[in-house]
Write a protein that holds these residues in place. Structure first.
Motif, PDB file in Angstrom:
ATOM      1  N   TYR A   1       0.825  -1.207   0.000  1.00 27.16           N
ATOM      2  CA  TYR A   1       0.000   0.000   0.000  1.00 27.16           C
ATOM      3  C   TYR A   1       0.864   1.263   0.000  1.00 27.16           C
ATOM      4  CZ  TYR A   1      -4.290  -2.653   0.589  1.00 27.16           C
ATOM      5  OH  TYR A   1      -5.341  -3.503   0.384  1.00 27.16           O
ATOM      6  N   SER A   2       2.017   1.218   0.650  1.00 27.33           N
ATOM      7  CA  SER A   2       2.911   2.376   0.661  1.00 27.33           C
ATOM      8  C   SER A   2       3.525   2.618  -0.716  1.00 27.33           C
ATOM      9  CB  SER A   2       4.024   2.172   1.697  1.00 27.33           C
ATOM     10  OG  SER A   2       3.506   2.143   3.002  1.00 27.33           O
TER      11      SER A   2
ATOM     12  N   LEU B   1      -1.415   6.904   1.916  1.00 27.10           N
ATOM     13  CA  LEU B   1      -2.838   6.954   1.588  1.00 27.10           C
ATOM     14  C   LEU B   1      -3.577   7.975   2.445  1.00 27.10           C
ATOM     15  CD1 LEU B   1      -3.811   3.205   1.011  1.00 27.10           C
ATOM     16  CD2 LEU B   1      -3.948   5.064  -0.654  1.00 27.10           C
ATOM     17  N   ARG B   2      -3.182   8.060   3.714  1.00 26.13           N
ATOM     18  CA  ARG B   2      -3.847   9.016   4.601  1.00 26.13           C
ATOM     19  C   ARG B   2      -3.610  10.449   4.127  1.00 26.13           C
ATOM     20  NH1 ARG B   2      -1.686   7.393   8.726  1.00 26.13           N
ATOM     21  NH2 ARG B   2      -0.202   9.054   9.174  1.00 26.13           N
ATOM     22  N   GLN B   3      -2.411  10.735   3.660  1.00 27.53           N
ATOM     23  CA  GLN B   3      -2.110  12.077   3.152  1.00 27.53           C
ATOM     24  C   GLN B   3      -2.950  12.378   1.910  1.00 27.53           C
ATOM     25  OE1 GLN B   3       2.022  12.769   2.358  1.00 27.53           O
ATOM     26  NE2 GLN B   3       1.702  14.834   1.588  1.00 27.53           N
ATOM     27  N   ILE B   4      -3.059  11.402   1.012  1.00 31.53           N
ATOM     28  CA  ILE B   4      -3.873  11.580  -0.195  1.00 31.53           C
ATOM     29  C   ILE B   4      -5.338  11.779   0.187  1.00 31.53           C
ATOM     30  CG2 ILE B   4      -4.746  10.408  -2.255  1.00 31.53           C
ATOM     31  CD1 ILE B   4      -2.010   9.011  -2.456  1.00 31.53           C
ATOM     32  N   GLY B   5      -5.811  10.954   1.127  1.00 31.45           N
ATOM     33  CA  GLY B   5      -7.202  11.048   1.554  1.00 31.45           C
ATOM     34  C   GLY B   5      -7.517  12.380   2.199  1.00 31.45           C
TER      35      GLY B   5
ATOM     36  N   ILE C   1      -0.375   6.035  -4.808  1.00 28.45           N
ATOM     37  CA  ILE C   1      -0.930   6.921  -5.840  1.00 28.45           C
ATOM     38  C   ILE C   1      -1.781   6.139  -6.824  1.00 28.45           C
ATOM     39  CG2 ILE C   1      -0.355   8.468  -7.742  1.00 28.45           C
ATOM     40  CD1 ILE C   1       2.128   9.311  -6.210  1.00 28.45           C
ATOM     41  N   GLU C   2      -1.253   5.012  -7.302  1.00 24.70           N
ATOM     42  CA  GLU C   2      -2.000   4.205  -8.269  1.00 24.70           C
ATOM     43  C   GLU C   2      -3.278   3.644  -7.646  1.00 24.70           C
ATOM     44  OE1 GLU C   2       1.140   3.921  -7.525  1.00 24.70           O
ATOM     45  OE2 GLU C   2       2.263   4.303  -9.376  1.00 24.70           O
ATOM     46  N   LEU C   3      -3.195   3.212  -6.391  1.00 19.68           N
ATOM     47  CA  LEU C   3      -4.373   2.666  -5.726  1.00 19.68           C
ATOM     48  C   LEU C   3      -5.430   3.740  -5.509  1.00 19.68           C
ATOM     49  CD1 LEU C   3      -2.648   0.357  -3.085  1.00 19.68           C
ATOM     50  CD2 LEU C   3      -4.043  -0.376  -5.041  1.00 19.68           C
ATOM     51  N   ALA C   4      -4.997   4.948  -5.129  1.00 20.71           N
ATOM     52  CA  ALA C   4      -5.945   6.043  -4.931  1.00 20.71           C
ATOM     53  C   ALA C   4      -6.679   6.370  -6.229  1.00 20.71           C
ATOM     54  CB  ALA C   4      -5.215   7.276  -4.408  1.00 20.71           C
ATOM     55  N   GLU C   5      -5.948   6.369  -7.343  1.00 18.97           N
ATOM     56  CA  GLU C   5      -6.586   6.614  -8.642  1.00 18.97           C
ATOM     57  C   GLU C   5      -7.579   5.504  -8.970  1.00 18.97           C
ATOM     58  OE1 GLU C   5      -3.341   6.932 -11.343  1.00 18.97           O
ATOM     59  OE2 GLU C   5      -2.831   9.000 -10.760  1.00 18.97           O
TER      60      GLU C   5
ATOM     61  N   SER D   1      -8.263   6.257   0.037  1.00 19.07           N
ATOM     62  CA  SER D   1      -8.170   7.528  -0.682  1.00 19.07           C
ATOM     63  C   SER D   1      -9.183   8.552  -0.198  1.00 19.07           C
ATOM     64  CB  SER D   1      -8.398   7.282  -2.181  1.00 19.07           C
ATOM     65  OG  SER D   1      -9.739   6.846  -2.409  1.00 19.07           O
ATOM     66  N   GLY D   2     -10.102   8.144   0.684  1.00 16.40           N
ATOM     67  CA  GLY D   2     -11.098   9.068   1.202  1.00 16.40           C
ATOM     68  C   GLY D   2     -12.356   9.163   0.361  1.00 16.40           C
TER      69      GLY D   2
END
Length: 282
Positions: free
Chosen positions: A8-9, A72-76, A13-17, A49-50
């Motif tokens: 996940y780390s 992920l938390r930062q992106i979310g 970015i790819e997972l959030a997209e 990703s929120g």
């Protein structure tokens, strides 16, 4: 860092997209019946990703989003903005969530349970059930299908959740199956909706949960009992002294949890209610 956390780390970015490429309504269609019952307080476990937290916040909910992965938390957080509160926390402990002293009308555990080792699940379920408000809903999605990308997954079943629900006085309300939204032929999903009844029916665990979670404050004795039980759940190391069959607690900690129970009254009625509550301690 285990292989799942590392995945996940490295792929945040790819997972959030990927997550944001699907909307809440399509992913969670299986429990649409309960969307109108989201309630004012929502807890989103491993919020990624929120995407889901943002949608529920837009429906007027106060959302606490829990995400253990820093990237992920930062992106979310950037995606949802300040309307959603983000915490670094994870199952089965949820230490930071418990420290809030809150109870939730909905707890969403989406695409998480399969990562949790079976030996940790009973504890995780107990923590989640203790965080529910009366008539609160616990929604858990179950992923069936192995991982081929390095993530670790374990078998899941509705039967396991049924057993946990009976042990912790929750009622099974819905089991719904669905295909994978990413069109993976070897992956399928089930959604389980569980409810904490507020009618006092059931075993002793139910009675205890009503005492702890019911927002009504009939007497100061009941409020004090709830306060002590919540401290026991959230701060097992808070005891200052144990002797002669008695314990000593910090009066400040007790006062903090006491006032939290009356926060909504304080918000509505202001200083008059606060003066009344403080007068109780004299």
């Amino acid at each position: 860092m285990n292989s799942t956390s590392l995945f996940y780390s490295q792929n945040a970015i790819e997972l959030a997209e990927q997550y944001n490429g699907l909307d809440f309504k399509s992913v969670h269609q299986s429990w649409k019946l309960y969307w109108p019952e989201l309630g004012p307080n929502v807890l989103d476990i491993s919020a990624g990703s929120g995407r889901d937290a943002k949608w529920m916040s837009e429906q007027g909910c106060e959302v606490i989003a829990v995400e253990p992965n820093d990237a992920l938390r930062q992106i979310g957080r950037q995606s949802t903005g300040p309307e959603v509160t983000w915490l670094n926390d994870s199952l089965p402990v949820l230490k930071n969530v418990q420290s809030l002293g809150m109870r939730f009308d909905l707890i969403l555990v989406s695409a998480v349970w399969m990562h949790l080792a079976p030996s940790l699940r009973e504890r995780a379920f107990r923590k989640l059930s203790n965080l529910l408000s009366p008539n609160g809903k616990l929604v858990i999605s179950l992923r069936h299908g192995e991982f081929t990308d390095g993530r670790q997954g374990f078998s899941v079943s509705v039967e396991e959740l049924e057993k946990f629900s009976k042990d912790h006085a929750l009622h099974l309300q819905l089991v719904s199956g669905s295909e994978d939204n990413l069109q993976r032929a070897d992956v399928s999903w089930q959604t389980v909706v569980l409810n904490l009844p507020d009618d006092g029916a059931g075993n002793l665990n139910t009675v205890r949960r009503i005492i702890v979670n019911d927002c009504k404050s009939a007497t100061y004795k009941l409020a004090l009992l709830r306060t002590l039980l919540r401290i026991a759940d959230a701060h097992p190391g808070a005891v200052l002294d144990r002797s002669d069959g008695k314990i000593a607690l910090s009066a400040g900690l007790v006062a903090l949890y006491w006032v939290r129970q009356f926060k909504r009254l304080i918000d509505c009625n202001g200083q008059l209610i606060l003066d009344t509550l403080l007068g109780t301690f004299h």
